[in-house]
Structure formats: structure tokens, C-alpha cells
Design an enzyme around this catalytic site. Structure first.
Site, PDB file in Angstrom:
ATOM      1  CE1 TYR A 162      -3.659   2.547   0.562  1.00  0.00           C
ATOM      2  CE2 TYR A 162      -2.457   3.253   2.512  1.00  0.00           C
ATOM      3  CZ  TYR A 162      -3.474   3.455   1.598  1.00  0.00           C
ATOM      4  OH  TYR A 162      -4.306   4.551   1.706  1.00  0.00           O
ATOM      5  CG  ASP A 257       5.541   3.482   1.282  1.00  0.00           C
ATOM      6  OD1 ASP A 257       5.792   4.002   2.392  1.00  0.00           O
ATOM      7  OD2 ASP A 257       4.412   3.476   0.768  1.00  0.00           O
ATOM      8  CE  LYS A 285       0.344   4.195   8.510  1.00  0.00           C
ATOM      9  NZ  LYS A 285       0.417   3.636   7.180  1.00  0.00           N
TER      10      LYS A 285
END
Ligand SMILES: *Cc1c(COP(=O)(O)O)cnc(C)c1O
Length: 458
Positions: A162, A257, A285
Site C-alpha cells: 500500500y 516506502d 506514521k
């Protein structure tokens, strides 16, 4: 009152104090009247487990408290950011002190440079960063930079990873090896998805085929170096190094990522753990400590392409926001041993050793629970992220994940929630362990898992 599918499951259990969701049930109904789907991010709706969400009132350390007053040991950690635990006093202090000094200026601050220099120090492959507001934005900028740097348009992506919700990354595999991708959401134009190639994770032959099928056209390969959005799927031995080599041979950028893995699987992310450097790194995050943030980082040669020094446009009204950078720096203080105080690890090494040992105990607890109940599970763990798949064999890519027993996961999820353990409401998500999780938390979790799995085994 709407029917909550969790209620019958919970009331049939023999726990000491079954959670009473009297307030969460109407709260969700009311949210649905005014918020699309009742939630501001789809997975929060519990649809994947066929249930309705629990509304959260507050959190502290490893625990969440819902609006009915039930307490849960939290393994979602806001989907990754809360590595220090909820409402850590060092972070709360930094954010409240900053709030009193102003929440946004739209002008440079010292805290932004401090954070950027710490990120550059943590990753060998990063000389400069640009702070943004989310992981999605970091990936959007990384893709634009890779395209500008190479003068090419196509990007290879791996299935099950994702990269946020921007148009280009909402793609899944078309039919056939190295075929062009198809949109995984209505509203994403074909003209955009035609620039993506989707290949299976952990399959270097597929990557090689994608490169040779699109010679001279690939701007970048983007990958989660430890996949954590299809549950946790570690890279197989040599996979990341082979991607690195393919990108070098084809003069393409390797984008890691590390929105989840950065500062999680090691302080310097998967790049430190596996010793493979990216050309462009995406972060998010953890680096916001629970406030909205993202970052893209790379060598100066690439980063200097960004406006105002270079021609590649990127901007943000709230980028480098003072509250977010205060939470970020405070979180990194905790992770790198700069912060002092009771319970804070004395060094970076201690910090990651503690995360790893708590997580190893939890992994063992889950495996023992499975053993004693006769239910077969596969636990994939990298440091403090892990997944418990209901599968008999190894889980190494998205199709392996899709063939795990999702129905059993749903029952497991409900049984755990009923016992005060808050797991991600989807078989495709990771469990996140924080510095605040104690041995007692882990023991309770293992005991709850043993009871739940015995019920599943019948
Ligand atoms: C969460 C996530 C994103 C998106 O970040 P947001 O802050 O939700 O936009 C991108 N990539 C990975 C690997 C993620 O886990």
C-alpha cells in the site's frame, strides 16, 4: 438501535466482564448520518470483520478506552505511529508547550531543521528531506521526483503493498505477467494506470520481466521493504538487494516506502536492517508521533530538483507543522535515547531490543496458544510488527495472504475484542507492539488467544 454483529458473539463468551457497547452502537449510527460511511478512513469501520466499530474516548500507554468505559490492550497503535505508547508524557509535554507558542506559522521553524537532520542522520541514503502531511503525500512526491530525475513515466509496484490513496497507486495486477495494471478504484483514469506495472511481492523474476518488457521506460520500482499492509510479509533473502541491482542496471530509482518500517523495524528502517539503500525513501506514521506528518528523503542530487531550488513543484500550507514536528522530535528523543525519565530506554539499542523482546514474547505466546488449541497459524514477524495468519504454509506474497482463512480471522478478532484485546479489524493488517506494552499485557494477550483459539477449535 442498529444491530451490532459483535454483540451476539461477545455475549456468548464466558469472560469476566463482557464489554458493554451501549454507547458505541448509537455513536456509529449517528456518525453514519454525517460522515461518509461513518468513518474518516475505511478500515476503521470494521467491515472486513463483519462488525461495527468501537468508539474511542482516550488512550494511555498500551491501552485504549472506549466511550462505554471498556479498556483494551491496543495492537493497532493508530496503525503504526504510537511506537512510544499513547499519550507518552514526553510527547504530550512537547505538543502542549508548542500549542501554547502557536500551532502554525506558514514560515520556517527550527524544529523542522532539527527533525530533517535527524532523519538524514538515521538513513545513509538520505541527505535532504521534504516534510509533508501524510504518507500519501510523501509517496506522491517520491513518484514525481523519480519521474523528473529519470525523465520516464512508468513505475513498477508490487501487489499487496500500500502506498496511500493517490490515483496512481490505486492499482492492482492486470492479467498476465508484467501486464499493465488496472485501477482498483472507480475514479482512477486508465491513462494513469497505464503507467503502472504490478508484479507479485518477493518475486525477482517478475521484476526482471517487467523491466525487460518496458525497456528504458521504468522511472522507479516502489516497494514496502517489509510489507505490512497485507499483514506482515518480510522480504525473502536477497529480494531487496536484487531489486537494488535491477534498478541500477536500468538507471531506475528504487523507492522504499518506509512509512511503516521507518524507525520501526530499526531506527534506520528496513534499510538499516537489511543493509540495502533506496534512492528515495518515504516516511510517515512513527515520525509524527501521532500527529499528521510524512516525509520524503533522498540524496541532494534528487531532492534539489524540488521547488524552490529546482523545477519540480511540491508545496503544503501545513507542511512541517509545529505541533507535528514537536511530536516527531519528542518521539525520536524516546527512540534514540535522548529523552530521560522513568521507563524511557537509555539508548537506541535498548529501545529496539525492548521492542524486539516484547514482540518475541508475544509471537511465542500466539504460537503456544495455537499449538495448545490445535489451530494452525503462521506468524510473520519483523521486530515489533507481526501478523498471525490462519494458514498452514509460509505467507510470502499477496496471493498467499488471500488464501489464508479469513473467516477464522474474523472469529479470532471478535473473540479477542471480547477479551479486551484490540487487534486491527482486518486480516490484512499488522499487529503493532509499542514500548508501552508490558510483560503483563503480553501474558494477557496470549491467554486471550489461547481461550479464543480453543473456542475456534471447538
Ligand atoms: C499508511 C501508509 C501510507 C499512507 O500514509 P497516510 O499517512 O495514511 O497517507 C503509505 N505507505 C505505507 C507503506 C503505509 O503504511
Amino acid at each position: 438501535m442498529p444491530w451490532n454483529p459483535l454483540l451476539p458473539i461477545i455475549s456468548s463468551r464466558t469472560m469476566k466482564k463482557p464489554p458493554d457497547l451501549t454507547k458505541s452502537v448509537p455513536a456509529y449510527a449517528r456518525a453514519r448520518r454525517f460522515i461518509a460511511g461513518g468513518v474518516n478512513s475505511p478500515v476503521r469501520a470494521f467491515h472486513s470483520v463483519g462488525a461495527d466499530p468501537v468508539f474511542i474516548a482516550s488512550a494511555c500507554g498500551s491501552k485504549l478506552r472506549d466511550i462505554d468505559g471498556n479498556e483494551y490492550i491496543d495492537y493497532v497503535g493508530s496503525w503504526g505511529p504510537m511506537i512510544a505508547g499513547h499519550a507518552h508524557r514526553h510527547v504530550v509535554k512537547a505538543v502542549s508547550e508548542q500549542a501554547a507558542r502557536g500551532t502554525s506559522f506558514g514560515a520556517p521553524t527550527l524544529a523542522e531543521t532539527a527533525l530533517a537532520s535527524r532523519i538524514a542522520a538515521a538513513f545513509r541514503s538520505i541527505e535532504k528531506v521534504r516534510l509533508v502531511n501524510s504518507g500519501t503525500e510523501a509517496v506522491m512526491t517520491a513518484a514525481r521526483l523519480a519521474r523528473a530525475h529519470t525523465g520516464r513515466d512508468m513505475i513498477i509496484k508490487t501487489a499487496g503493498c500500500y502506498h496511500g490513496h493517490s490515483d496512481f497507486f490505486l492499482v492492482s495486477a492486470g492479467s498476465g505477467l508484467a501486464e499493465n495494471a488496472i485501477a482498483s478504484s472507480p475514479g482512477v483514469p486508465k491513462a494513469i494506470t497505464s503507467l503502472a506495472v504490478v508484479i507479485p511481492y518477493n518475486d525477482i523474476d517478475a521484476a526482471r520481466a517487467a523491466f525487460s518488457g518496458h525497456k528504458g521506460k521504468i522511472a522507479a520500482v516502489i516497494v514496502e521493504p517489509v510489507a505490512a499492509n497485507m499483514g506482515v510479509v518480510p522480504p525473502v533473502e536477497g529480494y531487496l538487494a536484487a531489486l537494488r541491482q535491477l534498478c541500477d542496471e536500468n538507471s531506475s530509482c528504487l523507492i522504499f516506502d518506509e512509512v511503516i518500517s521507518g524507525f520501526r523495524v530499526a531506527y534506520g528502517g528496513a534499510q538499516e536492517l537489511f543493509g540495502v539503500d533506496a534512492d528515495i525513501t518515504c516516511l510517515g506514521k512513527i515520525i509524527g508521533g501521532g500527529l499528521p506528518i510524512g516525509a520524503v528523503g533522498a540524496p541532494a542530487e534528487i531532492m534539489d530538483l524540488l521547488a524552490p531550488d529546482g523545477p519540480v513543484y511540491q508545496a503544503g500550507t501545513l507542511s512541517g507543522n509545529p505541533l507535528a514536528t514537536a511530536a516527531a522530535n519528542a518521539t525520536l528523543d524516546i527512540l534514540d535515547g535522548t529523552a530521560v525519565g522513568g521507563g524511557i530506554p537509555a539508548s537506541r539499542k535498548d529501545c529496539y531490543a525492548r521492542l524486539d523482546s516484547t514482540s518475541a514474547l508475544l509471537e511465542k505466546g500466539l504460537l503456544d496458544a495455537a499449538d495448545s488449541s490445535g489451530v494452525t497459524v503462521t506468524v510473520n514477524r519483523v521486530g515489533s510488527i507481526m501478523s498471525c495468519f490462519f494458514a498452514t504454509g509460509p505467507v510470502r506474497n499477496f496471493s498467499d495472504v488471500q488464501s489464508t482463512d479469513i473467516d477464522t480471522f474474523k472469529t479470532f478478532f471478535a473473540g479477542m475484542l471480547a477479551r479486551g484485546i484490540y487487534l486491527a479489524p482486518s486480516a490484512y493488517e499488522a499487529m503493532f507492539v509499542s514500548l508501552a506494552h508490558s510483560r503483563d499485557d503480553v501474558d494477557k494477550t496470549a491467554a486471550a488467544a489461547a481461550e479464543t483459539l480453543r473456542e475456534i477449535a471447538g
